[in-house]
Design a protein around this motif. Structure first.
Motif, PDB file in Angstrom:
ATOM      1  N   ASP A 170      49.228  40.781  31.427  1.00  0.00           N
ATOM      2  CA  ASP A 170      49.973  40.239  30.291  1.00  0.00           C
ATOM      3  C   ASP A 170      51.214  39.478  30.732  1.00  0.00           C
ATOM      4  OD1 ASP A 170      48.088  41.473  28.700  1.00  0.00           O
ATOM      5  OD2 ASP A 170      49.303  43.274  28.380  1.00  0.00           O
ATOM      6  N   SER A 171      51.637  39.686  31.987  1.00  0.00           N
ATOM      7  CA  SER A 171      52.858  39.032  32.472  1.00  0.00           C
ATOM      8  C   SER A 171      52.599  37.667  33.078  1.00  0.00           C
ATOM      9  CB  SER A 171      53.552  39.928  33.508  1.00  0.00           C
ATOM     10  OG  SER A 171      53.942  41.157  32.937  1.00  0.00           O
ATOM     11  N   CYS A 172      51.564  37.564  33.953  1.00  0.00           N
ATOM     12  CA  CYS A 172      51.322  36.286  34.633  1.00  0.00           C
ATOM     13  C   CYS A 172      49.966  35.668  34.301  1.00  0.00           C
ATOM     14  CB  CYS A 172      51.451  36.457  36.147  1.00  0.00           C
ATOM     15  SG  CYS A 172      50.128  37.435  36.904  1.00  0.00           S
ATOM     16  N   GLY A 173      49.141  36.386  33.539  1.00  0.00           N
ATOM     17  CA  GLY A 173      47.856  35.834  33.125  1.00  0.00           C
ATOM     18  C   GLY A 173      46.748  35.945  34.156  1.00  0.00           C
ATOM     19  N   TYR A 174      47.004  36.590  35.271  1.00  0.00           N
ATOM     20  CA  TYR A 174      46.005  36.712  36.344  1.00  0.00           C
ATOM     21  C   TYR A 174      44.927  37.712  35.943  1.00  0.00           C
ATOM     22  CZ  TYR A 174      44.151  37.553  41.072  1.00  0.00           C
ATOM     23  OH  TYR A 174      43.341  37.669  42.169  1.00  0.00           O
ATOM     24  N   GLN A 175      43.675  37.316  36.116  1.00  0.00           N
ATOM     25  CA  GLN A 175      42.546  38.208  35.849  1.00  0.00           C
ATOM     26  C   GLN A 175      41.998  38.718  37.179  1.00  0.00           C
ATOM     27  OE1 GLN A 175      39.655  36.301  33.317  1.00  0.00           O
ATOM     28  NE2 GLN A 175      40.968  36.445  31.504  1.00  0.00           N
ATOM     29  N   PHE A 176      41.773  40.002  37.272  1.00  0.00           N
ATOM     30  CA  PHE A 176      41.348  40.593  38.540  1.00  0.00           C
ATOM     31  C   PHE A 176      40.568  41.869  38.289  1.00  0.00           C
ATOM     32  CE2 PHE A 176      45.377  42.360  37.303  1.00  0.00           C
ATOM     33  CZ  PHE A 176      45.279  43.711  37.590  1.00  0.00           C
ATOM     34  N   SER A 177      39.853  42.301  39.323  1.00  0.00           N
ATOM     35  CA  SER A 177      39.132  43.574  39.285  1.00  0.00           C
ATOM     36  C   SER A 177      39.775  44.520  40.294  1.00  0.00           C
ATOM     37  CB  SER A 177      37.657  43.368  39.627  1.00  0.00           C
ATOM     38  OG  SER A 177      37.508  43.027  40.990  1.00  0.00           O
ATOM     39  N   VAL A 178      39.313  45.745  40.310  1.00  0.00           N
ATOM     40  CA  VAL A 178      39.870  46.732  41.233  1.00  0.00           C
ATOM     41  C   VAL A 178      39.575  46.362  42.685  1.00  0.00           C
ATOM     42  CG1 VAL A 178      37.839  48.234  41.167  1.00  0.00           C
ATOM     43  CG2 VAL A 178      40.066  49.208  41.722  1.00  0.00           C
ATOM     44  N   THR A 179      38.531  45.572  42.919  1.00  0.00           N
ATOM     45  CA  THR A 179      38.177  45.198  44.296  1.00  0.00           C
ATOM     46  C   THR A 179      38.905  43.945  44.774  1.00  0.00           C
ATOM     47  OG1 THR A 179      36.280  43.879  43.556  1.00  0.00           O
ATOM     48  CG2 THR A 179      35.879  46.214  44.063  1.00  0.00           C
ATOM     49  N   ALA A 180      39.656  43.283  43.883  1.00  0.00           N
ATOM     50  CA  ALA A 180      40.345  42.038  44.261  1.00  0.00           C
ATOM     51  C   ALA A 180      41.309  42.286  45.410  1.00  0.00           C
ATOM     52  CB  ALA A 180      41.095  41.463  43.064  1.00  0.00           C
ATOM     53  N   GLY A 181      41.189  41.460  46.453  1.00  0.00           N
ATOM     54  CA  GLY A 181      42.067  41.583  47.599  1.00  0.00           C
ATOM     55  C   GLY A 181      41.728  42.726  48.528  1.00  0.00           C
ATOM     56  N   THR A 182      40.588  43.354  48.321  1.00  0.00           N
ATOM     57  CA  THR A 182      40.181  44.459  49.188  1.00  0.00           C
ATOM     58  C   THR A 182      38.957  44.058  50.005  1.00  0.00           C
ATOM     59  OG1 THR A 182      38.549  45.526  47.723  1.00  0.00           O
ATOM     60  CG2 THR A 182      40.876  46.019  47.322  1.00  0.00           C
ATOM     61  N   ILE A 183      38.542  44.941  50.877  1.00  0.00           N
ATOM     62  CA  ILE A 183      37.375  44.705  51.718  1.00  0.00           C
ATOM     63  C   ILE A 183      36.094  44.561  50.899  1.00  0.00           C
ATOM     64  CG2 ILE A 183      36.832  47.151  52.049  1.00  0.00           C
ATOM     65  CD1 ILE A 183      36.298  46.547  54.980  1.00  0.00           C
ATOM     66  N   PHE A 184      36.115  45.108  49.661  1.00  0.00           N
ATOM     67  CA  PHE A 184      34.932  45.064  48.798  1.00  0.00           C
ATOM     68  C   PHE A 184      34.819  43.760  48.008  1.00  0.00           C
ATOM     69  CE2 PHE A 184      36.398  49.516  49.014  1.00  0.00           C
ATOM     70  CZ  PHE A 184      35.298  50.094  49.616  1.00  0.00           C
ATOM     71  N   HIS A 185      35.877  42.938  48.019  1.00  0.00           N
ATOM     72  CA  HIS A 185      35.897  41.729  47.206  1.00  0.00           C
ATOM     73  C   HIS A 185      34.838  40.731  47.657  1.00  0.00           C
ATOM     74  CE1 HIS A 185      37.497  38.927  44.380  1.00  0.00           C
ATOM     75  NE2 HIS A 185      37.851  38.046  45.282  1.00  0.00           N
ATOM     76  N   ASN A 186      34.168  40.132  46.691  1.00  0.00           N
ATOM     77  CA  ASN A 186      33.137  39.116  46.932  1.00  0.00           C
ATOM     78  C   ASN A 186      31.935  39.658  47.717  1.00  0.00           C
ATOM     79  OD1 ASN A 186      34.374  37.035  45.546  1.00  0.00           O
ATOM     80  ND2 ASN A 186      35.482  36.262  47.335  1.00  0.00           N
ATOM     81  N   SER A 187      31.796  40.955  47.798  1.00  0.00           N
ATOM     82  CA  SER A 187      30.614  41.522  48.445  1.00  0.00           C
ATOM     83  C   SER A 187      29.480  41.578  47.439  1.00  0.00           C
ATOM     84  CB  SER A 187      30.919  42.931  48.955  1.00  0.00           C
ATOM     85  OG  SER A 187      29.734  43.553  49.415  1.00  0.00           O
ATOM     86  N   HIS A 188      28.313  41.074  47.848  1.00  0.00           N
ATOM     87  CA  HIS A 188      27.150  41.109  46.960  1.00  0.00           C
ATOM     88  C   HIS A 188      26.395  42.432  47.078  1.00  0.00           C
ATOM     89  CE1 HIS A 188      27.778  36.908  46.031  1.00  0.00           C
ATOM     90  NE2 HIS A 188      27.760  36.597  47.319  1.00  0.00           N
ATOM     91  N   LEU A 189      26.874  43.304  47.937  1.00  0.00           N
ATOM     92  CA  LEU A 189      26.220  44.593  48.148  1.00  0.00           C
ATOM     93  C   LEU A 189      26.726  45.582  47.099  1.00  0.00           C
ATOM     94  CD1 LEU A 189      24.287  45.818  50.328  1.00  0.00           C
ATOM     95  CD2 LEU A 189      26.337  46.800  51.369  1.00  0.00           C
ATOM     96  N   PRO A 190      25.830  46.296  46.433  1.00  0.00           N
ATOM     97  CA  PRO A 190      26.265  47.290  45.445  1.00  0.00           C
ATOM     98  C   PRO A 190      27.207  48.308  46.076  1.00  0.00           C
ATOM     99  CG  PRO A 190      23.894  46.942  45.289  1.00  0.00           C
ATOM    100  CD  PRO A 190      24.357  46.205  46.515  1.00  0.00           C
ATOM    101  N   LEU A 191      28.213  48.714  45.320  1.00  0.00           N
ATOM    102  CA  LEU A 191      29.204  49.641  45.846  1.00  0.00           C
ATOM    103  C   LEU A 191      28.589  50.977  46.249  1.00  0.00           C
ATOM    104  CD1 LEU A 191      32.255  49.028  43.484  1.00  0.00           C
ATOM    105  CD2 LEU A 191      32.118  48.529  45.925  1.00  0.00           C
ATOM    106  N   ARG A 192      27.542  51.402  45.553  1.00  0.00           N
ATOM    107  CA  ARG A 192      26.926  52.683  45.923  1.00  0.00           C
ATOM    108  C   ARG A 192      26.324  52.620  47.329  1.00  0.00           C
ATOM    109  NH1 ARG A 192      23.755  50.053  42.304  1.00  0.00           N
ATOM    110  NH2 ARG A 192      21.533  49.813  42.754  1.00  0.00           N
ATOM    111  N   LYS A 193      25.912  51.417  47.782  1.00  0.00           N
ATOM    112  CA  LYS A 193      25.413  51.273  49.151  1.00  0.00           C
ATOM    113  C   LYS A 193      26.571  51.269  50.146  1.00  0.00           C
ATOM    114  CE  LYS A 193      20.979  49.144  48.086  1.00  0.00           C
ATOM    115  NZ  LYS A 193      19.955  48.161  48.507  1.00  0.00           N
ATOM    116  N   TRP A 194      27.700  50.706  49.750  1.00  0.00           N
ATOM    117  CA  TRP A 194      28.910  50.810  50.568  1.00  0.00           C
ATOM    118  C   TRP A 194      29.259  52.288  50.755  1.00  0.00           C
ATOM    119  CZ3 TRP A 194      32.510  47.712  53.037  1.00  0.00           C
ATOM    120  CH2 TRP A 194      32.409  46.314  52.869  1.00  0.00           C
ATOM    121  N   PHE A 195      29.263  53.026  49.658  1.00  0.00           N
ATOM    122  CA  PHE A 195      29.660  54.426  49.707  1.00  0.00           C
ATOM    123  C   PHE A 195      28.715  55.236  50.597  1.00  0.00           C
ATOM    124  CE2 PHE A 195      32.654  55.427  45.966  1.00  0.00           C
ATOM    125  CZ  PHE A 195      33.285  54.204  46.084  1.00  0.00           C
TER     126      PHE A 195
END
Length: 298
Positions: free
Chosen positions: A55-80
């Motif tokens: 609400d402050s800067c208008g940036y839209q992001f997910s919990v994986t943004a900026g992390t090792i999981f970002h832009n990974s096409h592999l399902p997270l359950r396979k990462w886990f």
């Protein structure tokens, strides 16, 4: 995540990417989500896309943004699943085994393992210096060279290790076993006030003692392995574990990537008494830098 993880619990708890995202959110923002761009806590949740709108800067992001999981096409359950297998396998697990277990290509499995390995290595870099009684030793990693004698080491990579009795290890690839190299490695990882440093009789270790730290040796060439509490058996057990990992799990480790495998071994060994190792590894991954494939293969 309050109980020790096992394979059945992993499958039951993180059977979907939605469940994986929930725990990543808790680990990344224990005090509630914040915008990674402006650090504001004033957010709106976009449920359909699993994202947040700041609400402050208008940036839209997910919990994986900026992390090792970002832009990974592999399902997270396979990462886990891969993370769990890597931290719970005492001798490590090969990319081929991961490929078969989670159903991906070898290239995907290899890159996945190295990204997790890199995060483990980054976590190792923020630890206090070793103290108390410290064992130091070196070993050579590499296969046999055809047409060369038994003592030939020209094709091998040198690894040095320091181990605090009852505590942590620090491992690293070095260029030689000369006095300057070994002393530099010891001084980098061992506290100046350490009680004692135990080594074998290799001459390059001489002079490492000072007014706070005594240096004692065992003479392996004279078949002296233990004298009182003076020995290097603990660090030699690490070499045995490393070489069984290479022979039994990985089958081959290139010199280029050996430091990464050492980092993985360090992380597992140094957390050997940690009942929450899976959770703590996830925390490291959330904060780790992403390792790009082109950088890994450069």
């Amino acid at each position: 995540m309050k109980q020790q993880m096992n394979l059945i619990k992993l499958m039951e708890t993180y059977h979907s990417d939605e469940k994986c995202l929930e725990i990543l959110e808790d680990l990344r923002w224990p005090d509630g989500p914040r915008c990674p761009r402006c650090n504001s806590a004033k957010l709106s949740r976009i449920y359909k896309r699993g994202q947040f709108d700041c609400d402050s800067c208008g940036y839209q992001f997910s919990v994986t943004a900026g992390t090792i999981f970002h832009n990974s096409h592999l399902p997270l359950r396979k990462w886990f699943a891969t993370i769990y297998l890597m931290v719970e396998s005492r001798k490590g697990v090969s990319a081929n085994q991961i490929k078969r277990t989670i159903g991906v290509t070898y290239k995907t499995a290899w890159h996945l393992c190295h990204r997790i390995r890199a995060a483990m290595g980054q976590a190792n870099g923020h630890q206090p210096l070793l103290s108390g009684i410290v064992e130091v030793d070196e070993t050579y990693v590499g296969g046999k060279a055809r047409g060369k004698g038994r003592g030939y080491v020209g094709n091998k990579t040198i690894v040095v290790g320091v181990l605090q009795r009852g505590g942590r290890i620090e491992l690293g690839v070095v260029r030689g076993v000369d006095r300057k190299t070994l002393h530099r490695f010891i001084e980098k990882h061992v506290a100046p006030h350490a009680e004692a440093i135990y080594t074998d009789e290799w001459p390059a270790y001489k002079g490492i003692a000072d007014e706070d730290t005594r240096h004692e040796t065992v003479n392996h060439s004279a078949e002296e392995w233990v004298r009182g509490d003076v020995h290097t058996n603990s660090i030699e057990n690490i070499w045995s574990l490393l070489k069984r990992s290479i022979m039994g799990a990985y089958h081959h480790v290139s010199p280029k990537h050996l430091d990464a495998y050492l980092g993985e071994l360090e992380w597992r060994f140094n957390n050997r008494k940690n009942p929450y190792l899976f959770r703590d590894t996830l925390i490291q991954l959330v904060g780790a830098d992403a390792l790009e494939y082109k950088k890994l293969t450069a």
